[in-house]
Each structure stands twice: as structure tokens, then as C-alpha cells.
Design a protein around this motif. Structure first.
Motif, PDB file in Angstrom:
ATOM      1  N   TRP A 112       0.833  -1.198   0.000  1.00  0.00           N
ATOM      2  CA  TRP A 112       0.000   0.000   0.000  1.00  0.00           C
ATOM      3  C   TRP A 112       0.869   1.250   0.000  1.00  0.00           C
TER       4      TRP A 112
ATOM      5  N   TRP B 199       0.308   5.581  -0.088  1.00  0.00           N
ATOM      6  CA  TRP B 199      -0.737   6.604   0.008  1.00  0.00           C
ATOM      7  C   TRP B 199      -0.713   7.472  -1.245  1.00  0.00           C
ATOM      8  N   ASP B 200      -0.860   6.793  -2.357  1.00  0.00           N
ATOM      9  CA  ASP B 200      -0.905   7.452  -3.646  1.00  0.00           C
ATOM     10  C   ASP B 200      -2.268   8.152  -3.777  1.00  0.00           C
TER      11      ASP B 200
ATOM     12  N   THR C 263      -5.782   6.473  -2.782  1.00  0.00           N
ATOM     13  CA  THR C 263      -6.415   6.977  -1.564  1.00  0.00           C
ATOM     14  C   THR C 263      -7.825   7.476  -1.849  1.00  0.00           C
ATOM     15  N   SER C 264      -7.993   8.196  -2.965  1.00  0.00           N
ATOM     16  CA  SER C 264      -9.376   8.647  -3.222  1.00  0.00           C
ATOM     17  C   SER C 264     -10.288   7.480  -3.540  1.00  0.00           C
TER      18      SER C 264
ATOM     19  N   LEU D 188     -10.025   4.595  -2.195  1.00  0.00           N
ATOM     20  CA  LEU D 188     -10.319   4.011  -0.880  1.00  0.00           C
ATOM     21  C   LEU D 188     -11.469   4.765  -0.209  1.00  0.00           C
ATOM     22  N   ILE D 189     -11.418   6.095  -0.301  1.00  0.00           N
ATOM     23  CA  ILE D 189     -12.495   6.888   0.314  1.00  0.00           C
ATOM     24  C   ILE D 189     -13.816   6.630  -0.407  1.00  0.00           C
TER      25      ILE D 189
ATOM     26  N   VAL E 267      -7.367  15.286  -1.768  1.00  0.00           N
ATOM     27  CA  VAL E 267      -6.404  14.201  -1.581  1.00  0.00           C
ATOM     28  C   VAL E 267      -5.211  14.354  -2.533  1.00  0.00           C
TER      29      VAL E 267
ATOM     30  N   ASN F 204      -1.493  14.851  -1.290  1.00  0.00           N
ATOM     31  CA  ASN F 204      -0.483  13.907  -1.723  1.00  0.00           C
ATOM     32  C   ASN F 204       0.752  14.618  -2.276  1.00  0.00           C
TER      33      ASN F 204
END
Lengths: 221, 215, 244
Positions: free
Chosen positions: C120, C122-123, C127-128, C130-131, C174, C178
Motif C-alpha cells: 500500500w 498513500w498514492d 487513496t481517493s 479508498l475513500i 487528496v 499527496n
């Protein structure tokens, strides 16, 4: 006296009679924040580095706990029915409720925030910005949380569900709130962040009462 | 001004509760709803108040359907349901004042309501110390504390003693004499004169499938 | 009398006509897309064979957003015009969208291991997504949180609209977050330098996924309508028995 002022006065009177409810939220905020040093160790530089994020994240979590009871008592005892049958549109009721939530929960959280920052040794340059971001961000959270509270009225396990709905929606506030404080500490400009937080607030002010009113309307049906 | 409904059907909880219901109330009139538990009395009252939407049909005043201007409709009615809308931490006076002021009630009206419902002396008592009957009287006090032509009452005499039932009867008569109208759901005889009866059984939907005739 | 608002019979006829036109092309396109993706496209000079994950990952990401948008639009239709079919469509679409989102996250993670050396990162895009996945889960949870199913579908519909307004705000926040915390040193998925031989399978897969979604949507809508009708009938029967 207009409906907004009437509802606001009633809410404030109720929360003064039940002052413990707001105090518990603030206490949770402080308690959750002091957990982190036990988890990651008391190294001052690391804590100072974490301070903006921890203050904002724990404030958000504390706020989540407060939303569940925002409409639930009024829903259960029929007050919401009467508010809906009042001469004021439900949008006004929604706005009054959000304002009352901020006054009784958002504002106390904002006041407690510098205290936690102090425990984390937030650099001096960050305090003003912390307060400003909280002042701009907490009303938005009150507004968005009001939508969540109205949507989950009468749901099974409403509280946890509410957090699941609201947390993804408030991530932008967290991002810009902490970034502004970081920028202030680092000596970078942060005016844009504050403008964005202000923009989020204005957008939420216009849009969330509509969503809340729609949610309340169908909750009463 | 007349308050009426035409061809109302109502689906609640995926069930057709009643269908094809018509009613009309003239100024000075009273409509009394009777029917078994679950026959849809409360549903109909909530539809009339505008809290619930009728699945089919129209509810209107002489000057237009209630859906055209819900706030105007709300300004014309008092709804006393099963829930009392009272806060245990607020006093009797504060509880009443909130709803009275919301509907434009004045100090004199509020004082009069307290007197008529025999709540004098209780004004400063917090709501949590009230008995069921006293809470009911406090709810009914809203009717007097601000004016509205249409009263929608769901079992108004529940938990009331005989003296209070008589007081409620007097209130309703007085309201009708002044040109007001009342819609009352009740399973006990209230002893009101010259009422229109509406038996919910006449509009029961029975076992009909709501998807009837569809496939 | 619901007939006035939605006609299940007409919908069933329409669905029966459309289904083969969606299902077969979906199958053919996805198989063709997979063939080109796995056997008939070049490995990336930087990413090697792992680039083939992209042919599933990128269309899934598109679908995740596409389905959410469709869902929110049909929620709006349901709320404004009170059309029950619209709510059923949203209800049918949500789990499909959530699955596409999950596939996107999984393939992103699988792709990340060989390329970034970790499951994983936090690209911004991941990340978006994931949200977005949590927005889907919130929708599904809210829909099922009430004893009255009608209440759940309307509540969830309002949430979907609030979410739709928020999706771009969240996405750009995000992305900005980032770039602030992670200077762009990582290889971006589906970066600008796509070779034309990669475009064909990507295109086939994207269209195939869309048709696959429509197929599933129609099937699920049919099933949901039958379930609803069965519930209504048993309710009516229960009340009838009680009345006797």
C-alpha cells in the motif's frame, strides 16, 4: 421572535440544563489526545510534529460522538414532529440545530484544542492558526454532521453508522486544517488553506440544510 | 374555509392501509375517525397534517392543495399526536411557551391555556415530575396557547380523568363555536354534538396485493 | 395502483429484450480484452509484466466512479419524481459499484508490491478510491439500517447525492495533500506514456466492463423487484389473516 432564534434559545437552554453532555465530549477529546504519547512514546520532537494532526483527528472523533443525540431525543419525544409542523421550513430548523450544535459542542472543542496543543508542545507559531482553522472547520463539521444525524435517525446502531457516513465527507477539512497549521509552523504562507476552509464552510452552509431537511422529512414519514 | 381530501390511499410499511378515502370538514364541523387498531387512523391524521404523504389522492383547503404551500398549511393547524413533545428538563411553562411562540402565541394566550387545562401552580415544575394525565393536559394546552383553525387530535382523552375529559369536550365545542374545525381519532365516545363519523373499516384495503393487476 | 408509477411487467419485458444484447457482447469484449492484455501486448519497459494488471485496474477505477455517478443520478430521480424503479436501480447498482471499487483497490495493491515494493502506498488515486469505497459502504450500510426498507432507500438516496457533491472535493483535496507530503517520485499508474498497443485491450476491457455492469444491473433489478413483490404479498396475507 422568529423560529431560528426560538429553536436556538431552546437548544441552549436544554444544553445548559444538561451541561454534562457537552462536558463529556470535551473530556473524550482530551482523553483520546493524551492516549497517543502512551502509544508512540513521549519524544518531544515527534509529538510536536504530530500535534496538528492529533488535535484535529481527535476533535473530529469527539464531534462524531456528539451527533448521535442531535435529533434523536426530539425524534423520540415528538418534538421533531412539532418542529416540522411549525410555520418555519425544515431548512431553518436544520440550520438552527447545526448552529446550536456548534455553540454547545464545536465551540467548546475549539477552546480545548490549544490546551491539547500545549501538551504536545506545538511550536508557538501554530497556535493562532490552530484557533483560526478550528473556528473555520468546526462549523462545517457541525453542518455535515447534522446531515448524518438526520440520515441515521431511527436506524439500528445509528451512532457507529453515522461515523461511517460522515468521516469520509470531512476528510478535506482535516487535510486543509492540519496543512494550514503545518505551514504556519514552517513559516510558509497558509492564507489559501484558510480560504479553502472558509469556502467549505460557505458551501456547507448553503447545501447541508437542504439535505438535512430532506432527510428529516423522510425520517418523519 | 373547507378542509377536504379526495380519493386518498396510503401505503405504510409496504402495505396498503386504506384506499379511496374521501372526507370534508366545514368551519364549525368535527370529523370523528373510528376503527380498530391498525386500521390507519393515525396514518390518516398524519397525512392530513402533512407529516406523511398520501400515496394517491389530494388533501386541500378551499384555496389549494396543502402540498402547494406546506408552511401555510402548518400555520393553520394544531396536531396533537401520541408523542407529547415535552422535555423532562424544561418546566411546564417553558415547554408550552416554545410551541406557543412558534405558532405566534402571546403571553395572555399562554396564561389562559395554563388556566383552562388546570395546570396553574405547575408552571415552574420540571416536566419530568408530571403524571401521564398532566403531560396530556400540557400537550392539549398547545391548542389554546396559540390559535389555529384546524385541530388534528389523535386519541386526545387518553390518560385523562373524567373532569379533564369534560374540559377537553368544552374546549372542542368552544373552538367549533368560534368557527374552528376538528378532526379527532378516538375509540371512546367523546359526547360531542353534531359530528361527522368516518369509519376506517369502510376504506380497508383487505388482502389486496398492492401490485394487483400489474403483471 | 403502483402501476401508475412503475410497471414491473413492462420493465421485465424490456429487461428480457436487452439482456442478451448486454450479456453476450460483455463476455466477448472481456475475453478479447483479456487475450490482448495477457498475450498480445508488450510488457512495459519499466514495469515489466506487471503492467498487465493495469488492464483490470484502470477500467475498474473508471467503473467505480461511473457506477457511483449512475447510482446518484438514479437516486435523484427517485427522490424528485418518486419513481420506485429508480430506487431499485440505485439499490441494485451499489453492491456492483462497491465490488468494482474493491477490485480496483486489490489490483492496485497487487500492482504496488512489485513496483513500489509495498502493498500500500498513500498514492493520491488509490487513496481517493479508498475513500470512494467507504462512501459505497456507507450507502449500503445506511440502506440496510432501517426496519422499514422504504426509509432506508430514501435515506441512502440523500446520502448518495451528498456524496456525489463531495467526491470531486475529496479527490482534489487528496491529490493536493499527496503532492504536499510526497514529492512525485513514484511511477504513476497509467501514466501519460501509453503505447498504442496498450490502448486496444484497455478500450475493450472498459467497454466490456460497462456492458457487464449493465447485465448485472438488470439481473439484480429483476431480483430485487421480485423480492419486493413477495414481501408485499406476504404482508398483505398476514394482515388479512390477522383481520379475520
Amino acid at each position: 421572535m422568529n423560529a431560528l432564534a426560538l429553536i436556538l434559545r431552546r437548544e441552549i437552554r436544554l444544553s445548559m440544563r444538561q451541561a454534562g453532555d457537552s462536558a463529556i465530549i470535551v473530556l473524550f477529546f482530551v482523553l483520546a489526545a493524551i492516549l497517543f504519547p502512551f502509544g508512540v512514546g513521549p519524544e518531544p520532537n515527534m509529538l510536536a510534529r504530530m500535534a496538528p494532526g492529533v488535535v484535529w483527528v481527535t476533535a473530529l472523533l469527539a464531534a462524531m460522538l456528539s451527533f448521535e443525540r442531535l435529533f434523536a431525543p426530539d425524534y423520540e419525544d415528538g418534538s421533531l414532529e412539532q418542529l416540522a409542523l411549525g410555520p418555519a421550513p425544515l431548512e431553518t430548523v436544520a440550520l438552527a440545530k447545526a448552529a446550536a450544535h456548534w455553540l454547545t459542542t464545536g465551540f467548546p472543542l475549539m477552546i480545548a484544542a490549544p490546551l491539547i496543543a500545549l501538551l504536545y508542545r506545538l511550536p508557538d507559531a501554530g497556535y493562532n492558526t490552530l484557533l483560526i482553522t478550528m473556528a473555520l472547520g468546526t462549523p462545517t463539521i457541525s453542518l455535515i454532521g447534522t446531515v448524518g444525524a438526520a440520515l441515521t435517525l431511527g436506524a439500528r446502531r445509528g451512532g457507529v453508522l453515522l461515523s461511517l457516513l460522515v468521516i469520509p465527507l470531512i476528510i478535506p477539512i482535516l487535510i486543509f486544517g492540519t496543512a494550514a497549521i503545518d505551514a504556519a509552523i514552517g513559516g510558509y504562507p497558509f492564507r489559501q488553506h484558510l480560504l479553502l476552509l472558509g469556502g467549505f464552510f460557505l458551501g456547507a452552509l448553503v447545501l447541508t440544510p437542504i439535505a438535512t431537511a430532506a432527510a428529516l422529512r423522510q425520517a418523519l414519514e | 374555509m373547507k378542509f377536504f381530501g379526495e380519493n386518498i390511499s396510503c401505503v405504510r410499511g409496504e402495505r396498503l392501509v386504506f384506499r379511496g378515502l374521501n372526507f370534508a370538514v366545514e368551519p364549525g364541523g368535527a370529523l370523528v375517525l373510528t376503527g380498530n387498531n391498525g386500521s390507519g387512523k393515525t396514518s390518516l391524521l398524519r397525512v392530513m397534517a402533512g407529516l406523511n404523504r398520501a400515496t394517491v389522492g389530494k388533501i386541500a383547503w378551499s384555496d389549494g392543495p396543502i402540498s402547494d404551500d406546506p408552511e401555510k398549511h402548518h400555520g393553520r393547524l394544531h396536531f396533537i399526536g401520541h408523542l407529547d413533545a415535552q422535555k423532562p428538563v424544561l418546566s411546564v411553562g417553558e415547554n408550552l411557551e416554545m410551541w406557543a411562540r412558534l405558532h405566534g402565541g402571546t403571553d395572555e394566550k399562554i396564561a389562559m391555556a395554563i388556566k383552562k387545562l388546570k395546570l396553574d401552580g405547575f408552571e415552574d415544575l420540571p416536566g419530568r415530575y408530571l403524571s401521564a394525565g398532566q403531560r396530556r393536559r400540557l400537550s392539549l394546552a398547545r391548542l389554546v396557547a396559540s390559535e389555529a383553525p384546524l385541530w388534528i387530535l389523535d386519541e386526545p382523552t387518553i390518560a385523562l380523568d373524567e373532569g379533564s375529559v369534560a374540559a377537553v369536550r368544552a374546549l372542542i365545542s368552544e373552538h367549533r363555536d368560534a368557527g374552528g374545525m376538528a378532526v379527532i381519532a378516538t375509540n371512546v365516545e367523546l359526547g360531542l354534538s353534531d359530528t361527522t363519523k368516518l369509519d376506517m373499516r369502510d376504506y380497508a384495503a383487505g388482502q389486496d396485493d398492492i401490485w394487483e393487476g400489474v403483471s | 395502483m403502483i402501476q401508475k408509477y412503475a410497471n414491473p411487467a413492462r420493465f421485465n419485458r424490456l429487461a428480457a429484450t436487452l439482456l442478451p444484447w448486454f450479456a453476450w457482447p460483455a463476455a466477448i469484449l472481456i475475453f478479447a480484452g483479456l487475450y490482448f492484455a495477457l498475450f498480445n501486448s508488450p510488457p512495459d519497459y519499466q514495469q515489466g509484466e506487471s503492467v498487465r494488471i493495469m488492464y483490470v485496474h484502470v477500467p475498474s477505477a473508471w467503473m467505480a466512479l461511473f457506477v457511483y455517478t449512475c447510482m446518484a443520478i438514479s437516486c435523484a430521480v427517485g427522490l424528485i419524481w418518486k419513481h420506485p424503479l429508480a430506487h431499485i436501480a440505485a439499490q441494485a447498482a451499489a453492491p456492483i459499484g462497491a465490488c468494482f471499487t474493491f477490485v480496483c483497490l486489490m489490483t492496485g495493491s497487487l500492482w504496488g508490491k512489485p513496483i513500489w515494493g509495498t502493498w500500500w502506498v498513500w498514492d493520491a488515486r488509490l487513496t481517493s478510491v479508498l475513500i470512494l469505497f467507504f462512501l459505497y459502504l456507507g450507502f449500503l450500510a445506511l440502506q440496510n439500517a432501517f426496519d422499514d426498507p422504504a426509509r432506508g432507500e430514501r435515506s441512502a438516496a440523500i446520502l448518495a447525492l451528498v456524496g456525489l457533491i463531495n467526491v470531486p472535493i475529496i479527490h482534489y483535496s487528496v491529490v493536493w495533500w499527496n503532492t504536499l507530503h510526497q514529492p512525485a517520485s513514484v511511477i504513476k499508474m497509467a501514466g501519460p506514456a501509453i503505447h498504442s498497443s496498450m490502448l486496444l485491450p484497455l478500450f475493450l476491457m472498459a467497454i466490456g466492463f460497462k456492458l457487464y455492469f449493465l447485465t448485472l444491473l438488470l439481473l439484480r433489478m429483476k431480483a430485487l423487484m421480485m423480492a419486493r413483490r413477495a414481501r408485499g404479498m406476504s404482508m398483505a396475507q398476514l394482515h388479512h389473516q390477522a383481520a379475520e
